[in-house]
Design an enzyme around this catalytic site. Structure first.
Site, PDB file in Angstrom:
ATOM      1  CD  GLN A 287      -3.201  -0.710   0.332  1.00 50.54           C
ATOM      2  OE1 GLN A 287      -3.156   0.236  -0.450  1.00 50.54           O
ATOM      3  NE2 GLN A 287      -4.267  -1.455   0.470  1.00 50.54           N
ATOM      4  CE1 TYR A 316     -10.209 -11.031  -5.664  1.00 46.55           C
ATOM      5  CE2 TYR A 316     -11.548 -10.948  -3.679  1.00 46.55           C
ATOM      6  CZ  TYR A 316     -11.438 -11.170  -5.032  1.00 46.55           C
ATOM      7  OH  TYR A 316     -12.545 -11.528  -5.754  1.00 46.55           O
ATOM      8  CD  GLU A 337      -2.924 -11.752  -4.732  1.00 47.28           C
ATOM      9  OE1 GLU A 337      -2.912 -11.525  -5.955  1.00 47.28           O
ATOM     10  OE2 GLU A 337      -3.619 -11.094  -3.925  1.00 47.28           O
ATOM     11  CG  ASP A 385      -8.224  -5.057   0.220  1.00 45.12           C
ATOM     12  OD1 ASP A 385      -8.851  -4.263  -0.510  1.00 45.12           O
ATOM     13  OD2 ASP A 385      -7.103  -4.793   0.702  1.00 45.12           O
ATOM     14  CB  CYS A 412     -10.161   0.294  -3.783  1.00 46.49           C
ATOM     15  SG  CYS A 412     -10.216  -0.947  -5.096  1.00 46.49           S
TER      16      CYS A 412
END
Length: 458
Positions: A287, A316, A337, A385, A412
């Site tokens: 991030q 994720y 992932e 996420d 997001c």
């Protein structure tokens, strides 16, 4: 048959800005026909020249302000509004936070979910200089090597040394590299001819560790004046711990290639997030706003209400940032992932931090959820996420079959969040608490949020 619209290209129109789009453009209406106007804010009276007309809307630019909004902020460098870097820099920060809260509220209202409440956006004390990663194109402009950003919707480079939202140490390192490229006459890559050497400069800096990494993305393995260039970067960037050459020889928009060569120092740098040590390599996803990431993840972990007895799935999971933070509060964490390198990083980060109750798998989240469901895995909490496209319907179907008591959705993209909330509701879940927006990208239109869904049929 040609559709008649009430505005024409190159004509001027006077009007009041009635709205701000999710991209940060003002909206002026002429006979209910929208004109999208950059650098215009709601309530402002403006004279607008129409620059482009389509069948459903037009684009325009402000020729004159008759009145200005009380929420307008002065922008010293107007170039920033032309880029994706800081498209909301002309809006005062408290108004930015309200705009982001309102984005989610309006989408919920459109979906007839008005009863779902949205809390005020969690902002930053200093909403500038927060990015810990920079990816800057290198181009020849009027015969000189320049670094900067692309003008929105084009490949025209706008030269700049101050990116406003990046850690100033990153900006300084980019200038050091740019000046050395000029000094040793190392040619930038040319997209048209496929010739030239340097495509992009990438710089990363640990927020807590203050370790720096510089990555030179090149068109081929050959790097002219390599020894002098390395010596100059090492001397010019005091916090440097890693200098890497990444080779990307494909004629593509993809930023990084698959080949890394360490030119000096270590192959990776380190930083901490919520007290956990993370190894960050050139291609690691990490991030870019660590201060707000800590707020976002703390909000998500608090919302999960863990007491050490729960089994948690983190879909994720990336390099394990949420999984490893959750692992301290859970009995067992399963992360999935699709990017194999990220899963390797997650396993490495678990090992380094002596975390034994986190298990990571490389797979598409929706496929792995179906597999875990068939195997009879029963999570108490699901943390998701996802990328901007939101959740795959198959994932929601498999997850709802597992019947976790709680789903913590880190989003997001408000549009896909609202769509997915409806899908969860169709499968017996409800929004249990007000949605918490978090401003991860001040001066831009992006907004992250945390939503808690719980099973209705307890």
């Amino acid at each position: 048959m040609k559709v008649q619209v009430p505005v024409h290209k190159n004509n001027d129109y006077e009007g009041t800005v009635v709205d701000l789009t999710y991209q940060g453009n003002g909206v002026v209406k002429v006979d209910d026909f929208p004109i999208f106007v950059p650098n215009a804010l709601p309530s402002e009276k403006v004279l607008v020249k129409v620059t482009k007309v389509t069948r459903n809307f037009a684009w325009g630019k402000v020729m004159e302000w008759r009145t200005k909004s009380a929420d307008r902020a002065d922008v010293a460098d107007k170039k920033l509004l032309q880029a994706g870097i800081a498209p909301l820099a002309h809006l005062k920060y408290d108004a930015q936070l309200k705009f982001k809260q309102r984005q989610i509220q309006e989408l919920l209202a459109k979906a007839h979910l008005d009863d779902v409440k949205v809390l005020p956006t969690l902002g930053m004390d200093d909403p500038y200089h927060y990015r810990n990663k920079a990816q800057v194109p290198v181009k020849k402009v009027r015969g000189k090597v320049e670094t900067g950003f692309y003008r929105r919707g084009s490949h025209k480079l706008v030269s700049t040394e101050d990116f406003v939202i990046q850690d100033p140490q990153l900006d300084q390192a980019i200038v050091v590299v740019r000046d050395l490229l000029r000094k040793f006459r190392i040619e930038p890559y040319d997209e048209q001819t496929g010739r030239g050497v340097i495509r992009t400069i990438m710089v990363r800096r640990g927020y807590y560790s203050q370790e720096m990494m510089v990555v030179l993305v090149t068109n081929s393995r050959h790097l002219p004046s390599k020894d002098d260039l390395v010596k100059g970067i090492v001397a010019g960037v005091p916090e440097l711990k890693s200098l890497v050459q990444n080779v990307n020889s494909k004629r593509t928009n993809r930023l990084l290639g698959n080949e890394d060569h360490v030119l000096w120092g270590n192959p990776a740098i380190h930083d901490t997030l919520l007290g956990i040590d993370f190894t960050i390599s050139p291609r690691s996803f990490y991030q870019v706003n660590p201060q707000q990431t800590e707020k976002l993840y703390s909000t998500a972990i608090k919302a999960a209400e863990l007491d050490g007895s729960q089994t948690v799935i983190d879909a994720y999971c990336g390099i394990g940032t949420i999984s490893l933070a959750v692992a301290k509060h859970a009995k067992k964490v399963y992360g999935v992932e699709v990017v194999a390198e990220a899963v390797n990083d997650a396993k490495h980060n678990a090992k380094v931090n002596v975390i034994h109750n986190a298990h990571f798998v490389t797979a598409k989240a929706e496929d792995q959820m179906a597999k875990w469901q068939e195997q009879g895995l029963k999570p108490d909490v699901l943390v998701v996420d996802p990328p901007r496209k939101g959740l795959d319907d198959q994932l929601i179907e498999s997850a709802s079959q597992m019947a976790p008591q709680k789903v913590v959705y880190v989003s997001c993209n408000p549009a896909t969040l609202v769509r997915d909330i409806q899908r969860w509701m169709d499968r017996g879940y409800h929004v249990a608490k007000p949605i918490q927006p978090v401003d991860m990208f001040p001066q831009t239109t992006h907004v992250e949020s945390v939503t808690v869904l719980e099973r209705t049929d307890k």
